[in-house]
Design an enzyme around this catalytic site. Structure first.
Site, short mmCIF file in Angstrom:
data_model
loop_
_atom_site.label_atom_id
_atom_site.label_comp_id
_atom_site.label_asym_id
_atom_site.label_seq_id
_atom_site.Cartn_x
_atom_site.Cartn_y
_atom_site.Cartn_z
N MET A 14 83.81 -48.43 22.16
CA MET A 14 82.59 -48.69 22.89
C MET A 14 81.59 -47.54 22.70
O MET A 14 80.39 -47.77 22.49
CB MET A 14 82.89 -48.87 24.37
CG MET A 14 81.70 -49.31 25.21
SD MET A 14 81.30 -51.05 25.02
CE MET A 14 82.55 -51.79 26.08
N SER A 15 82.06 -46.32 22.75
CA SER A 15 81.18 -45.17 22.55
C SER A 15 80.63 -45.15 21.13
O SER A 15 79.45 -44.83 20.90
CB SER A 15 81.93 -43.87 22.83
OG SER A 15 82.36 -43.82 24.18
N GLU A 75 79.14 -61.85 23.76
CA GLU A 75 79.40 -60.55 23.14
C GLU A 75 80.69 -60.63 22.33
O GLU A 75 81.62 -61.33 22.68
CB GLU A 75 79.45 -59.45 24.21
CG GLU A 75 80.55 -59.60 25.25
CD GLU A 75 81.81 -58.86 24.87
OE1 GLU A 75 81.77 -58.07 23.91
OE2 GLU A 75 82.83 -59.08 25.53
N SER A 96 82.75 -63.39 29.27
CA SER A 96 82.31 -62.00 29.30
C SER A 96 81.16 -61.81 30.28
O SER A 96 80.46 -62.77 30.62
CB SER A 96 81.87 -61.55 27.91
OG SER A 96 82.95 -61.57 27.00
N CYS A 126 87.16 -53.17 30.36
CA CYS A 126 86.43 -52.65 31.52
C CYS A 126 86.10 -53.77 32.50
O CYS A 126 85.77 -53.49 33.66
CB CYS A 126 85.15 -51.96 31.07
SG CYS A 126 84.04 -53.00 30.12
N ASN A 127 86.21 -55.03 32.07
CA ASN A 127 85.84 -56.14 32.94
C ASN A 127 87.01 -57.03 33.36
O ASN A 127 86.82 -57.96 34.13
CB ASN A 127 84.81 -57.04 32.24
CG ASN A 127 83.52 -56.33 31.99
OD1 ASN A 127 83.10 -55.51 32.79
ND2 ASN A 127 82.89 -56.62 30.86
N ARG A 128 88.21 -56.77 32.85
CA ARG A 128 89.33 -57.65 33.17
C ARG A 128 90.66 -56.95 32.96
O ARG A 128 90.77 -56.03 32.15
CB ARG A 128 89.29 -58.93 32.33
CG ARG A 128 89.62 -58.76 30.86
CD ARG A 128 89.48 -60.06 30.09
NE ARG A 128 88.11 -60.49 30.06
CZ ARG A 128 87.64 -61.54 30.75
NH1 ARG A 128 88.46 -62.26 31.47
NH2 ARG A 128 86.36 -61.85 30.69
N GLN A 176 82.67 -57.93 21.21
CA GLN A 176 83.63 -56.83 21.26
C GLN A 176 84.99 -57.26 21.78
O GLN A 176 86.00 -56.62 21.49
CB GLN A 176 83.08 -55.72 22.16
CG GLN A 176 82.04 -54.86 21.47
CD GLN A 176 81.59 -53.75 22.39
OE1 GLN A 176 80.75 -53.95 23.25
NE2 GLN A 176 82.14 -52.58 22.22
N HIS A 230 91.79 -70.57 28.81
CA HIS A 230 91.19 -69.35 29.34
C HIS A 230 91.08 -68.29 28.25
O HIS A 230 90.01 -67.68 28.06
CB HIS A 230 92.02 -68.82 30.50
CG HIS A 230 91.55 -67.50 31.02
ND1 HIS A 230 90.39 -67.34 31.75
CD2 HIS A 230 92.07 -66.24 30.88
CE1 HIS A 230 90.22 -66.07 32.05
NE2 HIS A 230 91.22 -65.38 31.53
N GLY A 237 82.55 -39.57 24.64
CA GLY A 237 83.64 -40.45 24.21
C GLY A 237 83.43 -40.82 22.75
O GLY A 237 82.30 -40.83 22.25
#
Length: 570
Positions: free
Chosen positions: A196-197, A114, A109, A50-52, A116, A99, A192
């Site tokens: 993550m859910s 985190e 993150s 969701c972030n990359r 995950q 990286h 969901g």
């Protein structure tokens, strides 16, 4: 071949761009297939969270690789290349390794530390292996990244530097109240049933919510997650699964909603949320969606005693001013002598009179203004004054009755819910803003040292591995020479018995091994150092090694490694 990564993340791009560029599972598969089919790339892996969104590849040309990977990302994300390019970053060779290792440790993150991301890296590797787009380099890289991430979490307190995105999001919803106290006895709806859910549902259950309802498009997965929560030893939460069609009804009774699905469109619209809370706040929440009307200027109401309070520096005797007139109005200065009038004019010029009207200059404008003032004064007995309106106090927003946490990218929940009365929404964008000020733990420095050490070790191992096929080919050539010379000797000495033949053969092999030992050990050491890639070429040139022989050794090694991976761990 060399490692290259091209991507964008919450650090380089706004959430709106990340949201539009997000890749579905099918798009990721097609991107991998097209990348390895492209000329510069030999291997490929996609890390999409969701972030990359990052595309890793083993390329033979840097500039051509950057151009090709950037173009492929734009094509498969649906965001034009010209729009996407300003947000892309590029890492090459050791910087690319650094990286990914930093990402694996949680240093890159949104919430530092985190864990995950390790599962997401593992999934990315598994997808590339399944599609056969990961060769030796990316297999080694991603497996080592997983080991580095686990080492960082086990040897340092990086977990204390941050929490999972779920925990951080719940803390933002709780507004400073401990999550356990805030969540106690609330009813939660989780939309969901992915990783993550599932984490969100488990976190809510441990935090003390009374009920967790799971809604998912695949009913079996929702039921499985509900069963896991119900059977857990560390909670006594009531958990149940419902179909997605029941979400509107569940919204009317839920206190907390967490959504993280793979949907490409909105899962919860503002209208659906408004309908879910309207009976609980005693008003129509949809009214709060309307933007506040812009402030307008208005003349003060008649009869307002503006001059009741003294104003510092005013040359007038305020007690003599008639009620209903502004102390800065022209009617208040009627009958003043010229000196006092001049003083008052200077005071008005320095006061907070609203003078935002368009300024017009010239004789015609002056004449028009004088005529208008005279006509007004003859009718109302004074010259009116435009003043700033008194600030109007906005009605207080009701306390939230529904807390929404959107962890999806692209977003599941309509951003317009931010403006709904009785609703508090936290999404990826607001989490990014909140995490920008999060404190960094001292353990971060220790993790950075681990990453630097691991990058150096990985680079050395990769450089040493590149020369191994050349060394193997050299030793193979030497063994062939020994075998040829022993065969020639047997032809010249046909009466040589087995004992002497074996002794001579062993002696010749020992001589060759001793001659090759120091050069091959030393060349491996030199090749492992930065800039050591040229030693393999030098060895091939000095001993006139056949490039195809070296290549065949390399292919044989890769085939052996792939067979071992397919067999799985023993």
């Amino acid at each position: 071949m060399s490692l290259l990564v091209v991507g964008l993340s919450h650090r380089s791009a706004p959430v709106s761009v990340l949201e539009r560029a997000s890749l579905s599972a099918d798009a990721q598969v097609k991107l991998l297939q097209d990348t390895v089919a492209a000329e510069p790339a030999d291997e490929a892996a996609v890390l999409a969270t969701c972030n990359r969104i990052e595309l890793y590849a083993d390329v033979d040309k840097f500039h051509a690789g950057v151009a090709e990977l950037s173009t492929l990302l734009a094509q498969h994300s649906g965001v034009g290349l010209e729009e996407l390019t300003p947000y892309l970053y590029v890492h090459y060779e050791d910087r690319a390794v650094h990286h990914l290792f930093s990402v694996a440790c949680g240093l890159d993150s949104m919430v530092v530390g985190e864990g995950q991301i390790l599962g997401q890296i593992k999934d990315s590797l598994a997808r590339a292996q399944e599609l056969h787009t990961a060769g030796r380099l990316l297999n080694d890289l991603f497996q080592q990244a997983l080991r580095v991430g686990k080492r960082a979490h086990s040897e340092t307190g990086i977990d204390r530097a941050g929490q999972s995105l779920v925990t951080f999001g719940l803390e933002q919803l709780a507004l400073g109240t401990p999550v356990e106290a805030w969540a106690r006895d609330k009813k939660a709806l989780v939309i969901g049933a992915g990783s993550m859910s599932s984490l969100a549902a488990a976190t809510l259950a441990r935090s003390g919510v009374a009920e967790v309802v799971i809604a998912n498009r695949t009913q079996e997965r929702a039921e499985r997650l509900a069963q896991i929560l119900s059977d857990g030893d560390d909670t006594d939460v009531l958990a149940r699964a419902v179909p997605m069609g029941s979400v509107p009804f569940e919204l009317t009774r839920a206190d907390v909603v967490v959504s993280c699905t793979g949907a490409t469109g909105l899962v919860l619209t503002a209208d659906a949320i408004a309908a879910g809370v309207e009976t609980r706040i005693g008003q129509q929440p949809a009214e709060a969606l309307a933007a506040p009307a812009p402030a307008t200027e208005a003349a003060p109401a008649a009869g307002t005693a503006s001059a009741a309070a003294p104003e510092e520096g005013c040359p007038l005797d305020l007690s003599a001013v008639q009620p209903g007139f502004s102390v800065m109005g022209e009617a208040a200065v009627a009958g003043m002598d010229a000196a006092t009038l001049e003083q008052h004019a200077a005071w008005v010029a320095g006061a907070t009179t609203d003078r935002r009207e368009t300024v017009r200059t010239g004789p015609e404008a002056d004449a028009e203004l004088i005529g208008a003032l005279a006509a007004t004064a003859s009718v109302v007995g004074r010259i009116p004054e435009r003043r700033r309106p008194e600030p109007v106090a906005e009605p207080p927003r009701p306390e939230p009755v529904l807390f929404l946490l959107d962890l999806a990218m692209p977003r599941d929940i309509d951003a317009a819910a931010h403006r709904l009365a009785g609703v508090r929404l936290v999404d990826i964008e607001s989490l990014a803003e909140a995490s920008a000020d999060a404190p960094m733990a001292a353990d971060v420095d220790q993790v950075r040292r681990i990453v630097s050490d691991e990058v150096a070790a990985f680079g050395a191992a990769q450089r040493a591995a590149r020369i191994t096929p050349t060394v193997v080919a050299l030793r193979t050539m030497a063994a062939d020479v020994v075998a040829g010379e022993i065969a020639r000797l047997e032809g010249r000495l046909p009466g040589l018995d087995d004992k002497h033949r074996a002794e001579i053969t062993q002696t010749v092999r020992r001589v060759v091994d001793k001659l090759l030992h120091a050069p091959t050990v030393r060349v491996k050491q030199l090749a492992a150092e930065p800039g050591g890639a040229g030693y393999a070429d030098a060895l091939r040139t000095l001993f006139d090694l056949d490039p195809e022989t070296v290549a065949s050794v390399s292919r044989a090694e890769e085939s052996t490694e792939k067979n071992a991976e397919n067999r799985g761990p023993a």
